[in-house]
Design an enzyme around this catalytic site. Structure first.
Site, mmCIF file in Angstrom:
data_model
loop_
_atom_site.group_PDB
_atom_site.id
_atom_site.type_symbol
_atom_site.label_atom_id
_atom_site.label_comp_id
_atom_site.label_asym_id
_atom_site.label_seq_id
_atom_site.Cartn_x
_atom_site.Cartn_y
_atom_site.Cartn_z
ATOM 1 N N CYS A 29 0.838 -1.204 0.000
ATOM 2 C CA CYS A 29 0.000 0.000 0.000
ATOM 3 C C CYS A 29 0.880 1.264 0.000
ATOM 4 O O CYS A 29 1.474 1.577 -1.015
ATOM 5 C CB CYS A 29 -1.009 -0.016 1.139
ATOM 6 S SG CYS A 29 -2.354 1.181 0.887
ATOM 7 N N HIS B 215 -3.868 -4.956 0.613
ATOM 8 C CA HIS B 215 -3.355 -5.338 1.932
ATOM 9 C C HIS B 215 -3.576 -6.826 2.217
ATOM 10 O O HIS B 215 -4.600 -7.192 2.805
ATOM 11 C CB HIS B 215 -4.071 -4.544 3.020
ATOM 12 C CG HIS B 215 -3.660 -3.118 3.158
ATOM 13 N ND1 HIS B 215 -2.543 -2.729 3.857
ATOM 14 C CD2 HIS B 215 -4.241 -1.985 2.714
ATOM 15 C CE1 HIS B 215 -2.449 -1.402 3.834
ATOM 16 N NE2 HIS B 215 -3.456 -0.931 3.136
ATOM 17 N N GLU C 290 -2.258 -8.385 4.516
ATOM 18 C CA GLU C 290 -2.173 -8.517 5.980
ATOM 19 C C GLU C 290 -3.451 -8.090 6.693
ATOM 20 O O GLU C 290 -3.596 -8.353 7.889
ATOM 21 C CB GLU C 290 -0.970 -7.724 6.513
ATOM 22 C CG GLU C 290 -1.171 -6.213 6.665
ATOM 23 C CD GLU C 290 -1.105 -5.414 5.385
ATOM 24 O OE1 GLU C 290 -1.024 -4.178 5.474
ATOM 25 O OE2 GLU C 290 -1.157 -6.004 4.280
#
Length: 227
Positions: free
Chosen positions: A94, A172, A174
Site C-alpha cells: 500500500c 493489503h 495482511e
C-alpha cells in the site's frame, strides 16, 4: 532470514489493543515462512543504521501520503534506493508500494476516481485473487524498469516488480476482515463514501487470497540474487 519491518504508520489506537499494529499483522501473515523480524518505526524517525541490518525489508501501509511533507519521507526514499542498489530485497504494501515507486522516479497521486475499500478482485497475470484494500492514493506512473504484475479496473498498477530487487503491492494481504470492519467504523466514517463502506461490510465473510500473496512475498524475499 531476518526481515526488517519499516513501519510507516500505526493502526488506529482503539483497534491496536485487540488487533495489533501493522508490524504485528505482517508477522502473523508470514508466521510460517521461517523468518525472524525486527521493527523500525520510521514514521517516528526510527531508522536502521544500514541497509544490511536485515536480509530483506518490508514497508508497511500508512494513513500518510507518499507525496506529503513529513521529515521521514526523504530519508525513507534514500534508504529504499540504497537497499535496491545493494541488492537487499524490498517489499512494499500500500503506502510501501507507493513510496518505492516515488523513490525510484514514479508518480503517486490522490486518485480522482476515489477510494477502494474492502474486498477487491485483482488480476495477477490471469489469476484472479481477492484481497482487502484501503486506499485513495495510487501509483499512476511506474518508474522506468518496473513491471506491472497485477491490476483491476480501478487500479492499473496494483502490483509492481523491479527485477529481483523489489516487489510492491497496493492491496493489503495482511488486513483481515476484523481489521477492515474496524477501519469502516473508525477511519472510514465521514471520509469514505457510505456506499463503499456498506459494500465493504457486506463482503467481510467472503474468502481472500492472502495466503497466496504471503507465499509470493516470502518466495521473493528468499530468492537468490546477485549483488
Amino acid at each position: 532470514m531476518k526481515i526488517g519491518i519499516l513501519q510507516t504508520g500505526h493502526a488506529p489506537d482503539n483497534l491496536r489493543p485487540d488487533l495489533g499494529d501493522y508490524d504485528d499483522m505482517f508477522r502473523k501473515l508470514l508466521h510460517d515462512q521461517g523468518f525472524t523480524f525486527e521493527t523500525w518505526n520510521v514514521v517516528d524517525m526510527e531508522f536502521p543504521g544500514d541497509v544490511t541490518d536485515a536480509d530483506g525489508w518490508l514497508i508497511t501501509g500508512s494513513k500518510h501520503g507518499a507525496y506529503e511533507d513529513h521529515p521521514w519521507i526523504a530519508p525513507l526514499e534514500a534508504f529504499i534506493r540504497d537497499a535496491i542498489e545493494h541488492a537487499v530485497p524490498v517489499v512494499g504494501i500500500c503506502f510501501g508500494h507507493q513510496i518505492v515507486a516515488q523513490a525510484l522516479g514514479g508518480k503517486v497521486v490522490k486518485f480522482p476516481g476515489g477510494w477502494a475499500v474492502g474486498r477487491q478482485d485483482y488480476d495477477f497475470g490471469g489469476a484472479h485473487l481477492p484481497l482487502n484494500a484501503w486506499h485513495q492514493d495510487q501509483v499512476i506512473t511506474p518508474p522506468e524498469g518496473a513491471r506491472t504484475i497485477a491490476s483491476n479496473d480501478f487500479c492499473a498498477h496494483a502490483a509492481l516488480v523491479y527485477g529481483d530487487r523489489a516487489l510492491t503491492i497496493q492491496p493489503h494481504p495482511e488486513f483481515g476482515p476484523d481489521f477492515i470492519e474496524g477501519l469502516i467504523h473508525t477511519r472510514g466514517k465521514g471520509v469514505v463514501p457510505q456506499e463503499l463502506l456498506d459494500k465493504a461490510e457486506s463482503t467481510l465473510d467472503q474468502p481472500l487470497a492472502s495466503d497466496i500473496i504471503a507465499d509470493q512475498i516470502a518466495d521473493f524475499l528468499r530468492k537468490e540474487r546477485s549483488a
